[in-house]
Design a protein around this motif. Structure first.
Motif, PDB file in Angstrom:
ATOM      1  N   GLU A 238       0.883  -1.279  -0.043  1.00 53.12           N
ATOM      2  CA  GLU A 238      -0.068  -0.124  -0.089  1.00 53.12           C
ATOM      3  C   GLU A 238       1.002   1.236   0.159  1.00 53.12           C
ATOM      4  O   GLU A 238       0.731   2.313  -0.588  1.00 53.12           O
ATOM      5  N   ARG A 241       2.316   2.075  -3.482  1.00 53.76           N
ATOM      6  CA  ARG A 241       1.212   2.523  -4.313  1.00 53.76           C
ATOM      7  C   ARG A 241       1.103   4.077  -4.351  1.00 53.76           C
ATOM      8  O   ARG A 241       0.473   4.505  -3.227  1.00 53.76           O
ATOM      9  N   GLN A 243      -0.361   8.036  -4.562  1.00 53.76           N
ATOM     10  CA  GLN A 243      -1.490   8.441  -4.584  1.00 53.76           C
ATOM     11  C   GLN A 243      -1.693   9.698  -5.636  1.00 53.76           C
ATOM     12  O   GLN A 243      -2.402  10.154  -6.124  1.00 53.76           O
ATOM     13  N   GLN A 279       1.797  -0.182 -10.665  1.00 55.91           N
ATOM     14  CA  GLN A 279       1.007  -0.405  -9.528  1.00 55.91           C
ATOM     15  C   GLN A 279      -0.204  -0.853  -9.724  1.00 55.91           C
ATOM     16  O   GLN A 279      -1.139  -0.809  -8.578  1.00 55.91           O
ATOM     17  N   ASP A 280      -0.775  -1.169 -10.685  1.00 53.93           N
ATOM     18  CA  ASP A 280      -2.173  -1.736 -10.978  1.00 53.93           C
ATOM     19  C   ASP A 280      -3.089  -0.880 -10.480  1.00 53.93           C
ATOM     20  O   ASP A 280      -4.002  -1.124  -9.396  1.00 53.93           O
ATOM     21  N   SER A 281      -3.090   0.759 -11.033  1.00 59.65           N
ATOM     22  CA  SER A 281      -3.785   1.584 -10.649  1.00 59.65           C
ATOM     23  C   SER A 281      -4.534   2.396 -11.942  1.00 59.65           C
ATOM     24  O   SER A 281      -4.019   1.957 -13.009  1.00 59.65           O
ATOM     25  N   ILE A 348      -5.940   8.817  -7.795  1.00 55.22           N
ATOM     26  CA  ILE A 348      -5.673   7.378  -8.254  1.00 55.22           C
ATOM     27  C   ILE A 348      -6.485   6.350  -7.312  1.00 55.22           C
ATOM     28  O   ILE A 348      -6.629   6.454  -6.228  1.00 55.22           O
ATOM     29  N   VAL A 349      -7.006   5.309  -8.071  1.00 58.14           N
ATOM     30  CA  VAL A 349      -7.735   4.133  -7.553  1.00 58.14           C
ATOM     31  C   VAL A 349      -7.316   2.968  -7.771  1.00 58.14           C
ATOM     32  O   VAL A 349      -6.475   2.918  -8.820  1.00 58.14           O
ATOM     33  N   PRO A 350      -7.415   1.928  -6.960  1.00 56.57           N
ATOM     34  CA  PRO A 350      -6.785   0.559  -7.328  1.00 56.57           C
ATOM     35  C   PRO A 350      -7.604  -0.001  -8.748  1.00 56.57           C
ATOM     36  O   PRO A 350      -8.763   0.547  -8.894  1.00 56.57           O
ATOM     37  N   SER A 352      -7.025  -1.290 -13.011  1.00 55.54           N
ATOM     38  CA  SER A 352      -6.783  -0.811 -14.164  1.00 55.54           C
ATOM     39  C   SER A 352      -7.847  -0.342 -15.031  1.00 55.54           C
ATOM     40  O   SER A 352      -7.712   0.300 -16.037  1.00 55.54           O
TER      41      SER A 352
END
Length: 421
Positions: A238, A241, A243, A279-281, A348-350, A352
């Protein structure tokens, strides 16, 4: 137990690998556009040089003392980092990359068959033999304490590269000697508040009641308090990842044309998108900024930023670059000599790709897969192997100034190291 393996002065150490004869000499690595010192050896620090020093301000010291100077080459450093991490993965099954020069290794269960300190020292020797990169390792029950231990391993030769905090006595002694501002998770604001509340060492913080910490500080610092007391609670996945993701750069030469400004922004947008996918976001907001050279008072001064909100969070390079180009057109002013530009992805959100009923972008999943394929090609064959035409070939006037650049010995077949016997 958890180990943190930290490569010592990593960028400078990589340069020393490929430039024989630098042992014992002061070495500095410069930032983008050869602007500031970003890495330096102990010999360079002994001359009074510090990380962050502007190159032009310390140039006299560098020339007088024969300091070896190199332009930062992230492609070379990343390739060497992969080699180091591969050796670590062969030693310990479960590892986690935290940064280009730091790796967490999970040692639970290894104590049954190995002496953990000797296991890590053996790994350090193997890394030194195969890559010539020096590594320090800290071992403890939490990631925060492991980082504390790694700093001691780096500072004191008596540890022979590995420091383990495995008893209550060692934990308390380490926290009493460590600098509070260097504790992982304590930023300038938290440090200032802790100091105002009479807390001057990590041990004093760890000895505070948990309710006191909760009352005065937000959750992240409470998690740090838990870790200092030996209770693991920080998820580094976390933390890694981001922001917000920003790519910005000062240009090697000032530019004035709209096309060149678009080239720079498109290149920076592609870099941001690659990090986003890594980061798969996905990001909802895109911002682009550009400014003139504030040190050139003889030229017109200008700076501006524009932002746009996407209907659907995206990690698609095509979509984000298209939006960025529209923002460049908004902030561009004819007659201005631009010195710097940048792209910022935020909100940014989790995940893709998120489906919505009314989506204006067709074949979103396939476009995202195309972007990921480009990432793989660039990772395998080198930066800018594939990209959008609007980003140019990277050789525009805005390209970084890198007058002391080491070739990409490990990633570019045209720049392979030649050894003459």
């Amino acid at each position: 137990m958890i180990a943190l393996a930290d490569c010592n002065t990593f960028f400078a150490s990589v340069e020393k690998v490929f430039h024989p004869g630098l042992k014992g000499r002061p070495v500095c690595v410069l930032s983008s556009n050869d602007g500031n010192i970003v890495a330096l050896t102990a010999e360079a620090k002994a001359l009074g040089l510090r990380r962050g020093d502007p190159f032009f301000k310390v140039k006299d010291i560098i020339e007088k003392n024969g300091v070896a100077i190199f332009s930062g080459n992230l492609m070379l450093y990343a390739a060497m980092s992969q080699r180091v991490q591969r050796i670590m993965s062969q030693t310990v099954e479960h590892t986690e990359c935290y940064s280009i020069d730091e790796q967490f290794l999970y040692l639970d269960g290894y104590e049954k068959n190995y002496d953990l300190v000797e296991l890590m020292r053996g790994m350090i020797r193997q890394i030194a033999l195969w890559t010539d990169i020096p590594v320090s390792v800290g071992i403890a029950g939490t990631k925060t304490l492991a980082k504390v231990a790694s700093k001691f391993a780096k500072q004191y030769r008596g540890y022979k590269g590995v420091c383990m905090i495995d008893t209550e006595e060692k934990r308390r002694k380490a926290l009493s000697l460590f600098d509070l501002s260097d504790i992982w998770g304590i930023g300038p604001r938290s440090y200032a508040k802790l100091s105002a509340l009479g807390v001057s060492t990590p041990l004093q913080l760890a000895d505070k009641p948990g309710e006191w910490v909760r009352k005065h500080f937000p959750k992240p610092l409470y998690q740090t308090w838990c870790e200092l007391n030996g209770y693991p609670c920080i998820d580094t996945a976390e933390l890694v990842r981001r922001q917000t993701i920003t790519t910005s750069r000062s240009f090697g030469k000032m530019i004035s044309s709209l096309n060149e400004l678009k080239e720079s922004a498109a290149s920076f947008a592609a870099s941001c998108c690659s990090t986003l996918r890594g980061q798969d976001s996905a990001a909802s907001r895109i911002s682009v900024f550009a400014c003139s050279n504030r040190f050139r008072e003889d030229l017109p001064q200008y700076g501006n930023v524009a932002s746009a909100k996407l209907a659907v969070p995206s990690a698609d390079t095509l979509e984000i670059t298209e939006t960025a180009m529209k923002l460049v057109e908004k902030i561009y002013r004819p007659g201005i000599m631009f010195k710097k530009s940048g792209v910022i992805l935020s909100d940014i959100v989790p995940g893709s790709c998120q489906r919505v009923l009314f989506d204006s972008v067709e074949k979103r999943e396939k476009r995202l897969e195309l972007s990921r394929t480009i990432d793989k090609m660039n990772h395998k064959y080198g930066l800018r192997t594939l990209g959008l035409a609007v980003a140019g070939n990277g050789n525009g006037e805005w390209k970084n100034k890198k007058e002391h650049l080491t070739p990409d010995f490990l990633t570019d077949i045209d720049q392979l190291l030649t050894v003459r016997i």
